[in-house]
Design a protein around this motif. Sequence first.
Motif, PDB file in Angstrom:
ATOM      1  N   LYS A   1      79.267  26.281 -20.299  1.00 26.94           N
ATOM      2  CA  LYS A   1      78.418  26.768 -21.401  1.00 26.94           C
ATOM      3  C   LYS A   1      78.962  26.201 -22.700  1.00 26.94           C
ATOM      4  CE  LYS A   1      79.329  31.057 -20.544  1.00 26.94           C
ATOM      5  NZ  LYS A   1      80.182  30.887 -19.393  1.00 26.94           N
ATOM      6  N   ALA A   2      78.101  26.113 -23.671  1.00 24.97           N
ATOM      7  CA  ALA A   2      78.542  25.646 -24.986  1.00 24.97           C
ATOM      8  C   ALA A   2      79.577  26.606 -25.542  1.00 24.97           C
ATOM      9  CB  ALA A   2      77.355  25.531 -25.934  1.00 24.97           C
ATOM     10  N   GLY A   3      80.645  26.075 -26.125  1.00 28.22           N
ATOM     11  CA  GLY A   3      81.720  26.883 -26.676  1.00 28.22           C
ATOM     12  C   GLY A   3      82.877  27.095 -25.723  1.00 28.22           C
ATOM     13  N   ASP A   4      82.769  26.715 -24.445  1.00 28.85           N
ATOM     14  CA  ASP A   4      83.887  26.857 -23.500  1.00 28.85           C
ATOM     15  C   ASP A   4      85.060  25.985 -23.946  1.00 28.85           C
ATOM     16  OD1 ASP A   4      82.582  28.641 -21.910  1.00 28.85           O
ATOM     17  OD2 ASP A   4      81.981  27.187 -20.371  1.00 28.85           O
TER      18      ASP A   4
ATOM     19  N   SER B   1      80.473  21.223 -26.475  1.00 28.14           N
ATOM     20  CA  SER B   1      79.446  21.341 -27.518  1.00 28.14           C
ATOM     21  C   SER B   1      78.069  21.509 -26.885  1.00 28.14           C
ATOM     22  CB  SER B   1      79.463  20.096 -28.411  1.00 28.14           C
ATOM     23  OG  SER B   1      79.102  18.959 -27.644  1.00 28.14           O
ATOM     24  N   LYS B   2      77.095  21.827 -27.764  1.00 32.77           N
ATOM     25  CA  LYS B   2      75.738  22.029 -27.244  1.00 32.77           C
ATOM     26  C   LYS B   2      75.164  20.720 -26.699  1.00 32.77           C
ATOM     27  CE  LYS B   2      74.648  25.883 -30.343  1.00 32.77           C
ATOM     28  NZ  LYS B   2      73.745  26.383 -31.409  1.00 32.77           N
TER      29      LYS B   2
ATOM     30  N   ILE C   1      86.434  21.371 -26.306  1.00 27.53           N
ATOM     31  CA  ILE C   1      85.445  22.413 -26.618  1.00 27.53           C
ATOM     32  C   ILE C   1      84.065  21.864 -26.259  1.00 27.53           C
ATOM     33  CG2 ILE C   1      84.495  23.917 -28.394  1.00 27.53           C
ATOM     34  CD1 ILE C   1      87.441  24.421 -27.762  1.00 27.53           C
TER      35      ILE C   1
END
Length: 749
Positions: A731-734, A688-689, A686
């Motif tokens: 992107k964050a959350g992919d 993250s930012k 996942i």
Amino acid sequence: MIQDLALILIVAAIVTLLFKRLKQPLVLGYIVAGFLISPHMEYIPSVMEKENIQEWADIGVMFLLFSLGLDFSFKKIVKMGAAPIIAAITIVACMMMLGYTVGNLCSWSHIDSIFLGGMLAMSSTTIIYKAFDDLGLRQQRFASLVMSVLILEDILAIVMMVMLAAIASGGSPDSGEMLYSILKIAFFLILWFVVGIFAIPLFLKSVRKLMSAETLLVVSLGLCCLMAVVSMKAGFSSAFGAFVMGSILAETIEAEKIERVIEPVKNLFGAIFFVSVGMLVDPAVLVEYALPIIIIVITILGGQAVFGTLGFFLSGQTLQTSIRCGFSMAQIGEFAFIIASLGMSMGVIADFLYPVVVTVSVITTFLTPYMIRGAQPAYLFLEKYLPNYLILHINNLMTKNQNQGDKKDPESVKPRTLWRNLLKAMAFNTVVYTILVASVTYIMLTFFLLFSRSLLPHWWANGVTGVLTILLLAPFMRAIVMKKNHSEEWKQLWNLSPINRLPLLSTVVARAAICLAFLFYIVNYLARFADAIVVCLAVIIITVTVLSRSIKQRSIKLERMFKNNLRSREIMAQVKGTQMPEYANHLVERDLTLTELQVPENSLWAGKTLADLQLGQHFGVHVSSILRNGRRLNIPYGKEQIFSNDKLQVIGTDEQITKLNKVLETALYSEDIDYEEREMLLRQVIISKKSPLVGKALRDSRLREEYSLLVVGIEQGQPNLTTIEPDYVFKAGDAVWMVGEHMAFDKIE
């Protein structure tokens, strides 16, 4: 015929399987099988058509000797020098006298004793070859020495048959017929070998792309049978011709393939031959002539053990090698049968002699493997009871003689050595090219002349034949006259002393006289001119022949083609890396060596180019060739990559190559021992930012280069993963699925 063949093969199969289980040589099993199915065994089915079996046995001998020729070429005999000749002559002469003496002791007739001596002098090439094969000794050096002598014995056997025929018909063994036979054998041997080495490799090379195992078998057996027919037409045996063809094919690249494809055929017909020998054993003869048979067997075993050892020892071998060679030859075989058949066909020997000889051959064949095995114990026995100084003296006798020869005055030895080498080379070339000239002359004046006369008027046909004959002979005649006139030996002798110049010029005159004689014969045969005109014309022709540049080029080209064909098998071995190139020997004279180094599987050099490694700059060596998977890359350039298991042929000094080899053996990848950490995993990541992948496209992420991770796909609310395009921006959350090692995921998460 089918019934007889089935009986032979079934009984032979059963008996040889039993002998294999008992760890006995198979050849003995074949002979026992033949004895069991012979008409003399009443309680076992016997062969009905013995004549057909004998024909197949003759084919078996032919194929066995063809295979022998493939395995042992004439070049090996030449390299061994005079040793096989000395051994063969000693053994044959001593065994003939011993056999004649035994015949007289048995109160046999004079002619029976002479033929018995001839039979006992010939050891069996076929039986010894088979015994060496079964015992796994065929590749040992002493076996090669034995086979060399056996080949010469087979040649001497043909001369002996002529001599025995002359004696049987009331002639003298010293008559011109014997000399004619010897010259005839030498003539045809040289002719067949030279023509065969020139023509057959060219033919095989031209059809190499079309050759499969099946076609190669047919072609090779066809050539074998063709030479067998030619040999019989020339007055020799078919087996002799088969051996000659095998020795010719032994110098070709296809020799090993031919040996493999004919192996089953050779084994089949060879088995039939040995079975047929066993069929000739008559128990009644064993009983009636038991004492003479025992005496002859003891004579062969003891005679070959003593005189065989003596012959090889006189040829320069050590005592141990001589005993092994002499004990290996303690039997008689196929040529003894042929000599006995000659005597029976002429009606000059007693009827009992042939079955006695066959029985003796069978018994000595049985004992051959045990004699071979008993050679080493016999040597150890002598070594134990003879004084050590005597053993050492015997083994070093030839070496001492050579050392004494080396101590002679170098100033007196050098001219003698130069003359010997020059005259030997001149004589060899003159004999070979004279035989070629004689053969071409015979063919043109016998066959082509008749053909041309069928198409043209008489004198026109004579003229065309004469011109073509002289054109064909020109390269050979030039070689006779001019060959070796510019050699190093010639130049050294010419400059060494003015006294040498007249004899040197005399050699040219003598060789020119040979060519002049042939030209005189050809022109006189076709034109019938006066002698003076013929001589003048011959002188003009020979002068043009010697001075012609085009003829010189043709002569050199033909000789180079012959030498390349003769060396084709060696060249193939060099290309495949199983033999060092010929120039390696010349490097030693310049304190250099050619060494083969193999790149290890885990070498750090793998994948690098020669330019990257800079071996010349770092070590002072040169890479002459790279051997890779049966391919040879000669003189590789700087951009050539090195791969694992490559074999590098490197030129340099001993110190340079030692230094290079040490670095090559140590420039290795370190062994990977953290096996648990190297497990490959499929894991969902996942993003993250704070992930370094956020805002980067897949192509710019350097996941492979920096993290050793492989992106498989991304979850986008569908049952299956979606393939990510190179332009996709993370992107964050992919939820990205990746494959990699455990520690790699720790870096990215």
